[in-house]
Design a protein around this motif. Structure first.
Motif, short mmCIF file in Angstrom:
data_model
loop_
_atom_site.label_atom_id
_atom_site.label_comp_id
_atom_site.label_asym_id
_atom_site.label_seq_id
_atom_site.Cartn_x
_atom_site.Cartn_y
_atom_site.Cartn_z
N UNK A 92 0.82 -1.21 0.00
CA UNK A 92 0.00 0.00 0.00
C UNK A 92 0.86 1.27 0.00
N UNK A 93 2.17 1.09 -0.04
CA UNK A 93 3.03 2.27 -0.05
C UNK A 93 3.12 3.01 1.27
N UNK A 94 2.87 2.28 2.34
CA UNK A 94 2.89 2.92 3.66
C UNK A 94 4.31 2.91 4.21
N UNK A 95 4.78 4.05 4.68
CA UNK A 95 6.09 4.03 5.32
C UNK A 95 6.06 4.51 6.76
N UNK A 96 4.92 4.50 7.36
CA UNK A 96 4.83 4.84 8.79
C UNK A 96 3.49 4.39 9.33
N UNK A 97 3.51 3.80 10.53
CA UNK A 97 2.27 3.25 11.11
C UNK A 97 2.05 3.83 12.50
N UNK A 98 0.81 4.32 12.73
CA UNK A 98 0.43 4.78 14.07
C UNK A 98 -0.43 3.70 14.71
N UNK A 99 0.01 3.25 15.88
CA UNK A 99 -0.71 2.20 16.60
C UNK A 99 -1.33 2.80 17.86
#
Lengths: 321, 321, 321, 321
Positions: A92-99
């Protein structure tokens, strides 16, 4: 950074939606797209995600629960599960995740970074307030308010019947909710997981209370205190012979419209998490201490001990005279 | 008639203070004095009473519980206890007593009239709404609202976790609260003491619900349904394997600021009770049916059966599709 | 120190009773008697006082308003009035006074110390949160919650009718309530007394909002912003032609059961005020900053400026995209 | 009958969503499709409609406002506008329309039937409770509760400051809300549009109240009473010299989570409306009187006068002694 993903994980907490909204809108302000992952790490493992725009989070700030859904994931505990999730994020082209979640969720995030180099930032979303690195967690204020509202109702009956009520509030490992509720609810005594106080001490407290002319009492017990409210009530009945009632508040403490303090904290931390990712931070939690945003390594959030407020504990005792 | 006495007895209910206030002020309007008896029949037996003027009940209409206190009296069950109470009433010059409570309290009032000729009028004050002769009892509306508020909170968690919640509400012998909460809470199913429905039926309901695409469900169980919420939850888990959570709301349903409907009902019935005594009525309960004040012999209030609202029951089923 | 007096003064604020309770019970713990003064400085001038024991403040922690009553006193402005009040305090054997109120009340306390050497400690009780020396004032949290609850209700109508609502909240000189409500209420824009923003800026904001696809908006205006909500609404209608509704929340923001944060703050500060007097402090206010009790000279509380939370202001803007 | 359409129109009222849900789910139980029309008659005129299934109304029963949106339509007043709307309904295969709203909306529905033979059934959705043919309208109970909650808050301040508060509640032509709030709020006096009582009577009432020892008072004024709350307050200040405060509650009375009574009434009436259409009824409103569903010709709902509850009015007077 092109795209940021966001998920909610673990037990739901009031204000999670306000945090998701803040992540989405802050990212939008930077021209970044946000990918919403459904059902926490379980959904990430399954690639259950979709784009979220600024309008998609309209009218959600006041809602309890989480519009992204949440789950406790078993597959995430295996390296294969996490590899699958990382692959979906890259796809998905995500380079950062907020959990957004508690310490279990932060473990999941931490492994994702360690094993796959995905940048992760945690946002403390749990009613228990048991994470190091932030004065309060999102959902905590609402849980206290819900429990206090219940105590106020029980007080009507306690006062009318001149009875002792033992009320159990949430907090498996931490007594923060119990302590706040005890002070704000004018409780006679409070039993916390952090205290080694023996349950038998309640007998003397109740007897003193009666000798001072108090006709009714509220006693607060944190879920994690050995024996819980039932144990405390049994000790009172055995030791004093007084009629006692137990109320275990349970799951209602998780839900409901978030109070202002939770919405504001969630707004600040959701915003800070995006700022953190953009600044290149990773493997940390965004928290608020003494009014300032601080970032703490994820591992410290569960390894370091957040102390009870000792002044408040003393205050609870002093004001129950 | 020179003096009227008033007491609250049995479990406390929100709106009892509004009823006491109405008794005191209506009597004051007729130039009559009111004697407030503390702790119900126990206090009457002990002569624990004092004069109450119009100002003494100021600022009480919004308070939960009962300023007169309440108790469940054992001594009242003996003829000697009742004789003692009657003697105190005569000593205070009381020739009419208003008893605010449920069927146990009405039994006590009935005996007082039968054995000692004291004029008594009952005012229905109980959250259970299980008295014949009135559409609603004082406290019922508030209890429904409190339970519904809890269900709304649980719904947040149920929806976020896609879980089934089984919620137990008050009602040992009557399903009125459960039925109202089920309709207003959008519950999947409701289990009532009045119904012979077998608990196993819940399995099919849950399976149908899932097949219709519902990801979460709320199931309401009245306290008096055999097995309670725990039994229903066990049946679901055994029959479907789905993860289920139980919430037993308990005593919080008794307390709290009374909602408008309870305050209005209490005001009307407290007023009607005084009118009834002045008109020479005795051994009856003042109730409201279809908006009109009606007086029903006390014995009928517990002997006759108040039916569940069958239309509402059908409505609950139809709208859970 | 033998006796401590306590009074509440100026506008009432939720949590004042919790503060009075904390003063009484903390003093009781030190074996000191407490004298409660009724109607603030007016009552002090008239010698309207009585002893308060630990039981007298039972069951008050959850009540709005103030059981000691409050008033705005004219006589106190004269030196003779203050001399009379000081004489009454001496007559009652009081050697320390706790004043719960806002800056007007603190002026009164300051003069009493300056002119008559009575030891005084202020406790910040005002919904406006406009005192230097404490992060929050008692009553502030409840006022924000009440205003936010109103905004949530208005949002239902705004969204259903696709309308713009302009909501005026309290704050004659300070925008703290308005800012918190704006962030927590997801408002489009907020107008504060502290900002020099021209009302005409609202036109562009509303037009941008519409162009982004927002069908409804909430705009928050602090009471002290020039022109108030009516002025802002007029500017919108004139500049955009859109239908606008105004809601001025008014006095409801002062009342109600205090939320947990106000009760806890009041408990801490009431306790601290007594500790302060016993330690020999005077002419200071007990406040809480960053979780710690601090004492600030009374004159600084009104002379120094408490800044708005600039980070929150920025956050409000960023999240309304 | 193949398809039923539903719309909400006029001012929004809490419980409208519960009514829409009941229409959709009752129809689904009969295997009928439901078409949801957005923005009331304006949307009907524009053909703004879509199919609504049972799942589309999940989780809406507790929401304020209306998910179908609402509007006051000008185009509907022209025969051409209505012809256009009728054409859209036919195009969608609709042969029955449920209109949820007040008397203005019922006029619109009536014309649609008269001019175009579309079967219509009204459901009373308005907070004002001013429709003949139903004891209560959907939204009324919640509006009373919201206003009462505000009065409770104001009472804290009134009692603390020993002041008179004049509170204006909604009700342009009808005093139902004002009367309920007056009784439940323990008000000193109530001014209604239906009464010819002169405003000057308030002077005597306030003076008597003071002479009885009441230190504070709440006076309720319906929006439609000539002069409103400001007029009453001016009369008090002029006639007695007492300091008076005014609170105009306004739009907050329209919003918020519906209380149980509104959700239950909405569920019953939404269901009844579909039953009515299926039984071939048209040009009528579904109402509930004395607990039973009744259908009243639409024209009677606005032509016949719904009386105030005179017993309640008398009760309000008697209990304010």
């Amino acid at each position: 950074m092109k795209r940021i993903a966001v998920l909610t994980s673990g037990g739901d907490a009031p204000g999670m939606n306000a945090a998701v909204r803040a992540v989405v809108r802050t990212a939008a302000g930077y021209g970044q797209e946000v990918v919403g992952v459904r059902r926490g790490f379980q959904g990430l493992h399954q690639g259950d995600m979709r784009l979220l725009g600024a309008r998609d989070v309209a009218n959600t700030i006041q809602r309890g629960g989480t519009i992204l859904l949440t789950a406790r994931s078993h597959t995430w505990r295996s390296p294969e599960g996490r590899a699958q999730g990382a692959a979906f994020l890259r796809e998905w082209g995500v380079d950062g995740l907020v959990v957004i979640g508690g310490d279990g969720s932060f473990h999941g995030a931490h492994y994702l970074y360690q094993e796959h180099g995905i940048n992760v930032i945690g946002v403390p979303g749990t009613i228990d307030n048991d994470l190091y690195g932030t004065d309060h967690t999102i959902g905590y204020f609402t849980a206290v308010e819900t429990a206090l509202d219940a105590v106020d109702k029980l007080r009507d009956t306690a006062a009318s019947h001149e009875r002792i009520f033992v009320v159990e509030v949430m907090g498996r490992h931490a007594g923060h909710i119990a302590l706040d509720v005890a002070v704000a609810g004018g409780a006679e005594e409070v039993f916390l997981p952090e205290e080694e106080k023996h349950v038998s001490s309640v007998v003397e407290i109740v007897q003193q209370s009666v000798s001072k002319g108090k006709a009714s009492s509220i006693i607060i017990v944190a879920e994690g205190y050995p024996g819980g409210a039932l144990g405390v009530a049994a000790a009172i009945e055995e030791g004093t012979g007084f009629d006692t009632r137990v109320s275990i508040l349970g799951h209602i403490q998780r839900g409901g419209t978030p109070v202002s303090s939770d919405r504001i904290l969630a707004s600040r931390l959701g915003e800070a998490a995006v700022h953190g990712l953009i600044e290149g931070r990773t493997d940390v939690m965004a928290g608020r201490m003494n009014g300032e945003i601080v970032f703490t390594p994820l591992s410290e959030t569960w390894e370091k001990r957040k102390d009870l407020n000792r002044d408040l504990y003393r205050c609870a005792k002093n004001l129950s005279v």
